[in-house]
Enzyme design. Structure first.
Site, PDB file in Angstrom:
ATOM      1  N   CYS A   3      46.982  57.375  38.495  1.00 47.23           N
ATOM      2  CA  CYS A   3      46.404  56.151  39.066  1.00 47.23           C
ATOM      3  C   CYS A   3      44.931  56.323  39.455  1.00 47.23           C
ATOM      4  O   CYS A   3      44.257  55.338  39.748  1.00 47.23           O
ATOM      5  CB  CYS A   3      47.227  55.702  40.264  1.00 47.23           C
ATOM      6  SG  CYS A   3      48.935  55.367  39.831  1.00 47.23           S
ATOM      7  N   HIS A  55      42.676  51.186  44.378  1.00 44.42           N
ATOM      8  CA  HIS A  55      43.882  51.161  43.548  1.00 44.42           C
ATOM      9  C   HIS A  55      44.949  50.353  44.269  1.00 44.42           C
ATOM     10  O   HIS A  55      45.202  50.554  45.468  1.00 44.42           O
ATOM     11  CB  HIS A  55      44.337  52.603  43.290  1.00 44.42           C
ATOM     12  CG  HIS A  55      45.708  52.680  42.711  1.00 44.42           C
ATOM     13  ND1 HIS A  55      46.081  51.928  41.619  1.00 44.42           N
ATOM     14  CD2 HIS A  55      46.809  53.399  43.073  1.00 44.42           C
ATOM     15  CE1 HIS A  55      47.349  52.192  41.342  1.00 44.42           C
ATOM     16  NE2 HIS A  55      47.808  53.075  42.205  1.00 44.42           N
ATOM     17  N   ASN A  89      51.874  47.583  41.030  1.00 44.60           N
ATOM     18  CA  ASN A  89      51.008  48.741  40.768  1.00 44.60           C
ATOM     19  C   ASN A  89      50.896  48.948  39.249  1.00 44.60           C
ATOM     20  O   ASN A  89      51.863  49.327  38.604  1.00 44.60           O
ATOM     21  CB  ASN A  89      51.631  49.963  41.451  1.00 44.60           C
ATOM     22  CG  ASN A  89      50.841  51.243  41.247  1.00 44.60           C
ATOM     23  OD1 ASN A  89      49.993  51.325  40.364  1.00 44.60           O
ATOM     24  ND2 ASN A  89      51.141  52.261  42.040  1.00 44.60           N
TER      25      ASN A  89
HETATM   26  N1  COA Z   1      65.331  47.774  48.269  1.00 43.03           N
HETATM   27  C1  COA Z   1      66.075  47.934  49.368  1.00 43.03           C
HETATM   28  N2  COA Z   1      66.172  49.098  50.024  1.00 43.03           N
HETATM   29  C2  COA Z   1      65.496  50.135  49.515  1.00 43.03           C
HETATM   30  C3  COA Z   1      64.696  50.042  48.360  1.00 43.03           C
HETATM   31  C4  COA Z   1      64.647  48.792  47.736  1.00 43.03           C
HETATM   32  N3  COA Z   1      63.895  48.584  46.629  1.00 43.03           N
HETATM   33  N4  COA Z   1      64.121  51.234  48.115  1.00 43.03           N
HETATM   34  C5  COA Z   1      64.535  52.077  49.073  1.00 43.03           C
HETATM   35  N5  COA Z   1      65.369  51.404  49.916  1.00 43.03           N
HETATM   36  C6  COA Z   1      66.054  51.917  51.111  1.00 43.03           C
HETATM   37  C7  COA Z   1      66.202  53.405  51.122  1.00 43.03           C
HETATM   38  O1  COA Z   1      67.335  53.819  50.403  1.00 43.03           O
HETATM   39  C8  COA Z   1      66.320  53.679  52.608  1.00 43.03           C
HETATM   40  O2  COA Z   1      67.638  53.396  52.999  1.00 43.03           O
HETATM   41  P1  COA Z   1      68.372  54.307  54.109  1.00 43.03           P
HETATM   42  O3  COA Z   1      67.541  54.149  55.356  1.00 43.03           O
HETATM   43  O4  COA Z   1      69.720  53.726  54.188  1.00 43.03           O
HETATM   44  O5  COA Z   1      68.313  55.700  53.564  1.00 43.03           O
HETATM   45  C9  COA Z   1      65.432  52.622  53.241  1.00 43.03           C
HETATM   46  O6  COA Z   1      65.262  51.591  52.246  1.00 43.03           O
HETATM   47  C10 COA Z   1      64.062  53.123  53.656  1.00 43.03           C
HETATM   48  O7  COA Z   1      63.530  53.869  52.580  1.00 43.03           O
HETATM   49  P2  COA Z   1      62.147  54.541  52.694  1.00 43.03           P
HETATM   50  O8  COA Z   1      61.885  55.346  51.463  1.00 43.03           O
HETATM   51  O9  COA Z   1      62.013  55.213  54.029  1.00 43.03           O
HETATM   52  O10 COA Z   1      61.208  53.231  52.706  1.00 43.03           O
HETATM   53  P3  COA Z   1      59.658  53.172  52.926  1.00 43.03           P
HETATM   54  O11 COA Z   1      59.343  52.323  54.086  1.00 43.03           O
HETATM   55  O12 COA Z   1      59.009  54.517  52.855  1.00 43.03           O
HETATM   56  O13 COA Z   1      59.197  52.350  51.640  1.00 43.03           O
HETATM   57  C11 COA Z   1      58.127  52.745  49.527  1.00 43.03           C
HETATM   58  C12 COA Z   1      59.407  52.900  50.353  1.00 43.03           C
HETATM   59  C13 COA Z   1      58.381  53.366  48.164  1.00 43.03           C
HETATM   60  C14 COA Z   1      57.851  51.245  49.372  1.00 43.03           C
HETATM   61  C15 COA Z   1      56.942  53.424  50.268  1.00 43.03           C
HETATM   62  O14 COA Z   1      57.317  54.731  50.653  1.00 43.03           O
HETATM   63  C16 COA Z   1      55.717  53.486  49.425  1.00 43.03           C
HETATM   64  O15 COA Z   1      55.159  52.469  49.049  1.00 43.03           O
HETATM   65  N6  COA Z   1      55.209  54.707  49.133  1.00 43.03           N
HETATM   66  C17 COA Z   1      54.058  54.862  48.281  1.00 43.03           C
HETATM   67  C18 COA Z   1      54.477  54.736  46.858  1.00 43.03           C
HETATM   68  C19 COA Z   1      53.319  54.538  45.925  1.00 43.03           C
HETATM   69  O16 COA Z   1      52.443  53.776  46.202  1.00 43.03           O
HETATM   70  N7  COA Z   1      53.349  55.228  44.784  1.00 43.03           N
HETATM   71  C20 COA Z   1      52.364  55.129  43.770  1.00 43.03           C
HETATM   72  C21 COA Z   1      51.095  55.743  44.219  1.00 43.03           C
HETATM   73  S1  COA Z   1      49.906  55.660  42.973  1.00 43.03           S
END
Ligand code: COA
Length: 307
Positions: free
Chosen positions: A111, A234, A264
């Site tokens: 990215c 980004h 993204n």
């Molecule tokens: N829908 C519903 N629930 C979901 C889910 C979805 N699409 N994806 C994950 N969950 C659940 C998880 O299983 C977890 O459940 P649990 O508490 O029962 O275990 C809960 O939601 C929280 O998950 P978590 O990973 O802690 O959520 P988060 O607040 O960190 O959000 C992302 C997840 C991926 C949105 C976030 O971490 C993020 O945006 N990270 C950066 C990713 C990124 O930008 N990558 C590319 C970079 S170039």
């Protein structure tokens, strides 16, 4: 001598996949995706490929720059999703647009790739080797996703953006780039595999490193945060953009965003946003911009550019 943006273009496939649509494929909801990411929908290819999207965005940028394709000395495509490894996507673009005088190659910095392509061209321009170059970010992320993994498949979309950079007199551009291969496991894609990610680790990495690299760049340029007209980052997650703005102490309104519409698009997100802002008259000649990218590798960086 420096590089100036002479033209921009983008291409977004017309097929839309909404959060509602996704909730029929995996256990998720529109509300969860909106609240955690700011994404409402993404666009997904039907017939298009990384090459065809790159070509369409390139044609638009060349038109916008009012140049002939033969004037281009270089084409760089940033992609992690090319449908062709050889010939490279840049050579395919060259063939399709008739840029017969361009040296062509692809690069992969995930990215952060558009930023790395920009800094590469800037280097060639400042060495006097290149006068006009085309840089493209084109990504078919939908082909790289595990559509049964709700933690990754909700985040990405397809699209391409292109920018023509021309040599120009004036204040030098500046770039700061960093990488941390030790943390590569946080965001991975094996050959012929699907994207895997530790979302929380990537989130923390972006929110802590991007403000620092922007500060580093401002310091290098001797500029203050308030002098910058727009921070074009980004588009990974609206919460990441908001947290970076907060850490920098800069109002969110200086961090334009289109993540709600496209999700993204990896290395295509910065040039797509640049093109939209330019076409809407939200950025204009003489303004000072900071571009910043972050992603797999891990890689991150920022560039100062006057348009
Ligand atoms: N829908 C519903 N629930 C979901 C889910 C979805 N699409 N994806 C994950 N969950 C659940 C998880 O299983 C977890 O459940 P649990 O508490 O029962 O275990 C809960 O939601 C929280 O998950 P978590 O990973 O802690 O959520 P988060 O607040 O960190 O959000 C992302 C997840 C991926 C949105 C976030 O971490 C993020 O945006 N990270 C950066 C990713 C990124 O930008 N990558 C590319 C970079 S170039």
């Amino acid at each position: 001598m420096t590089g100036r943006i002479a033209g921009t273009g983008s291409y977004i496939p017309s097929q839309v996949l909404s959060n509602e649509d996704l909730s029929k494929i995996v256990d998720t909801s529109d509300q969860w995706i909106r609240e955690r990411t700011g994404v409402l929908r993404r666009h997904i290819v039907k017939q298009d490929t990384t090459v065809s999207m790159a070509v369409k965005s390139a044609e638009a940028a060349i038109l916008d720059a009012h140049i002939n394709p033969e004037e281009l000395d270089m084409i760089i495509v940033s992609t992690i999703s090319s449908n062709l490894l050889m010939p490279c996507t840049a050579c395919e673009v060259q063939k399709k647009i008739g840029a017969v005088n361009a040296a062509c190659f692809d690069l992969n910095a995930a990215c952060s790739g558009f930023l790395v392509a920009y800094s590469t061209v800037l280097g060639y321009i400042e060495m006097g080797i290149v006068k006009k170059a085309l840089i493209i970010g084109s990504e078919c992320m939908s082909k790289l996703l595990d559509w049964s993994d709700r933690s990754t498949c909700i985040l990405f979309g397809d699209g391409a953006g292109a920018v023509v950079i021309e040599a120009a007199d004036g204040e030098k551009g500046a770039v700061v780039l960093h990488s941390d291969g030790e943390k590569g496991n946080a965001l991975c894609l094996e050959t012929h595999g699907k994207i895997t990610m530790n979302g929380q680790e990537v989130f923390r990495f972006a929110v802590s490193n991007v403000p620092k690299v922007i500060e580093e760049l401002l310091h290098k340029m001797g500029k203050q945060r308030e002098e910058i007209d727009a921070y074009i980052l980004h588009q990974a997650n609206q919460r990441i953009l908001d947290a970076i703005a907060k850490r920098l102490g800069v109002d969110k309104k200086y961090f334009p965003s289109n993540i709600r519409e496209y999700a993204n698009t990896s290395s295509a997100s910065i040039p797509i946003l640049l093109d939209e802002l330019k076409k809407n008259g939200d950025i204009d000649k003489g303004q000072q911009l900071i571009l910043a990218g972050f992603g797999g590798g891990l890689t991150w960086g920022a560039a100062y550019i006057r348009i």
